[in-house]
Design an enzyme around this catalytic site. Structure first.
Site, PDB file in Angstrom:
ATOM      1  N   THR A 152       0.863  -1.144   0.000  1.00  0.00           N
ATOM      2  CA  THR A 152       0.000   0.000   0.000  1.00  0.00           C
ATOM      3  C   THR A 152       0.910   1.206   0.000  1.00  0.00           C
ATOM      4  OG1 THR A 152       0.097  -0.129   2.378  1.00  0.00           O
ATOM      5  CG2 THR A 152      -1.864  -1.019   1.352  1.00  0.00           C
ATOM      6  N   GLY A 183      -9.313  -5.101   1.725  1.00  0.00           N
ATOM      7  CA  GLY A 183      -8.283  -5.306   2.735  1.00  0.00           C
ATOM      8  C   GLY A 183      -8.416  -4.322   3.883  1.00  0.00           C
ATOM      9  N   ASP A 184      -7.309  -4.106   4.590  1.00  0.00           N
ATOM     10  CA  ASP A 184      -7.356  -3.266   5.795  1.00  0.00           C
ATOM     11  C   ASP A 184      -7.336  -1.769   5.482  1.00  0.00           C
ATOM     12  OD1 ASP A 184      -4.659  -3.684   4.864  1.00  0.00           O
ATOM     13  OD2 ASP A 184      -3.966  -2.692   6.680  1.00  0.00           O
ATOM     14  N   THR A 195       0.726  -1.413   6.276  1.00  0.00           N
ATOM     15  CA  THR A 195       0.928  -2.022   4.958  1.00  0.00           C
ATOM     16  C   THR A 195       1.298  -3.486   5.134  1.00  0.00           C
ATOM     17  OG1 THR A 195       2.192  -1.985   2.908  1.00  0.00           O
ATOM     18  CG2 THR A 195       3.351  -1.273   4.887  1.00  0.00           C
ATOM     19  N   GLY A 196       0.780  -4.324   4.232  1.00  0.00           N
ATOM     20  CA  GLY A 196       1.110  -5.742   4.310  1.00  0.00           C
ATOM     21  C   GLY A 196      -0.110  -6.590   4.041  1.00  0.00           C
ATOM     22  N   GLY A 206      -3.334  -7.634   4.439  1.00  0.00           N
ATOM     23  CA  GLY A 206      -4.405  -6.868   5.071  1.00  0.00           C
ATOM     24  C   GLY A 206      -5.293  -7.628   6.031  1.00  0.00           C
TER      25      GLY A 206
END
Lengths: 302, 302
Positions: free
Chosen positions: A169, A199-200, A220-221, A223
């Site tokens: 992200t 996602g998150d 970031t990653g 999610g």
């Protein structure tokens, strides 16, 4: 006590990156953090700084947000973004938009011009048109590099994650002279994912959170892990209610809470006193930061 | 220490409700809490109990979820639901689905059969078809009562909120004999809202949360406030990290945190010891609860 930190995704990549590409990423991160910090030194708000920084990262096809977004299994771009204002916990977010050039700008409109927090898909685009924003063809977002990646995955090739932060992200967190915190995040999502997967990033409390006097956070990653742990709010609650120093709270989330459910990724955060905290449990995270002490760092690896 | 609590929305309504209608709501809430609790006494899981209870409430046109959902300004039904398993913080949710008879059952499929947490719109329905679930025409969800409500609002009539919980949701939280917590929530959203508006229901941490050893939570009310305060996770963090008794944590959220940003609504929660907590800052909340001590209550007003 001005401070700005940005990220451009966390992943397994940097080690394999050609030098020229690494330089391109570092230059872009440096440009963006300088532009955002200039807003703060000019007396601008943290909200303006984070939105400007994220919009610049969306425009840069190197990063997985806006133009250059990772593509779904249908090879379309679906974009998510969120912004939160630490002054009053107002927030705005959009998910599954396919024709908005800068999703973070639409997220800000949702926050400031609607009574809602999160708008999805066609409804979000209808709201954009009502706000006088134009639409872009989906093709604008799709780059050859991202198309090649999703095609390789679909042909069953063992594709190392050569594209930096293809699961990543972009995001920014800032503190301004008035002591106000703000955070913003934007993403193109996971490569080859099911269309409609959220996602998150657009989930307030998971990928994005800001509260004056406490901290601002952007994640970031992978999610789903950030959603299940309500990661950004977990950090804020640790600072506000457990009197945990921000860096410890970020480290706890990244190295204890997330790994507890197999989660991988990174966090950037700024505390109420201008402390910048960044941490990740992946080999690298694209990031840059500047603060009132004159410190300016741009980094990709550990 | 088995316990089950359900809600059918919080709002300003009960005072104005005709006696026959009140009785119909009370009977339905009683039926649902009995059916869910029978699963627990039969040795079933809290996850089965909350999903069954919420699916029954979705099927009942009295409540704003599934059939009988509140309609958007385009007079369509758009449905959201979430479920969370306290054992491992796994979670599943769907948003903006228009043709899924029981959104909570699809949310469970997302949790159990996909690697994702949240699926939106057409992508969620495509996943449902891939899972062998059928689709329903949108017309199934639209009742004459909800159509009349949205039409009245659009004609500028001053419509008192005559329909119980038209801004509400349905939800359930349970603790089973194994000590496992689960929570589920489902909603038709706000009447006359912008299509694509997503509230707190499908947002893990806002409207729905569960963690073994801590608590399970389901929210109802003006969703944006629950999103901005990350309400369900705020309560869980208070219990886990501030050693706050569950009832105090729920009361703090409902009567201090939410009003701080003008938020209205209610919360149901179950603690790791089977304590049931319910509270609301609206005149009423449709709710029912049963626990291992034999207590069974059904209530609408204060």
């Amino acid at each position: 006590m001005r401070a700005l930190v940005i990220h451009g995704g966390a992943g397994a990549v940097p080690v394999r990156m050609p030098e020229a590409e690494r330089t391109a990423y570092e230059e872009s991160l440096g440009r963006v953090v300088d532009a955002g910090f200039a807003i703060l030194t000019g007396g601008g708000t943290s909200l303006d700084a984070v939105v400007t920084a994220v919009a610049m990262l969306e425009d840069d096809p190197l990063f997985n947000a806006g133009r250059g977004a990772a593509l779904t299994r249908d090879r379309t771009a679906e974009l998510d973004a969120a912004v939160m204002d630490g002054r009053d916990q107002n927030a705005g977010a959009v998910t599954c938009v396919t024709r908005i050039k800068n999703p973070v700008l639409l997220a800000r409109r949702v926050m400031e011009e609607s009574s809602h927090v999160l708008l999805a898909g066609a409804g979000a685009e209808e709201f954009a048109l009502e706000q006088g924003m134009g639409l872009m063809p989906n093709r604008y977002f799709r780059t050859g590099r991202r198309l090649a990646h999703v095609e390789s995955m679909q042909h069953g090739e063992d594709v190392p994650d050569l594209m930096p932060a293809s699961q990543g992200t972009v995001g920014a967190v800032a503190l301004d002279t008035a002591g106000d915190l703000a955070a913003a995040t934007s993403t193109g999502g996971l490569t080859n994912r099911l269309p409609g997967r959220v996602g998150d990033t657009p989930v307030i409390g998971a990928g994005t959170y800001a509260k004056n006097g406490v901290c601002g956070v952007s994640a970031t990653g992978e999610g789903e892990s950030f959603m299940r742990t309500v990661a950004a709010h977990h950090i804020a609650a640790a600072v506000e209610y457990r009197a945990m120093p921000l860096r410890e709270a970020v480290t706890e989330l990244v190295h204890e809470i997330l790994p507890g459910i197999g989660g991988r990724g990174g966090i950037i955060a700024v505390g109420a006193d201008g402390t910048i905290a960044t941490d990740f449990n992946t080999p690298g995270m694209f990031r840059a930061e500047r603060d009132a002490s004159g410190r300016r760092t741009v980094a990709i690896g550990p």
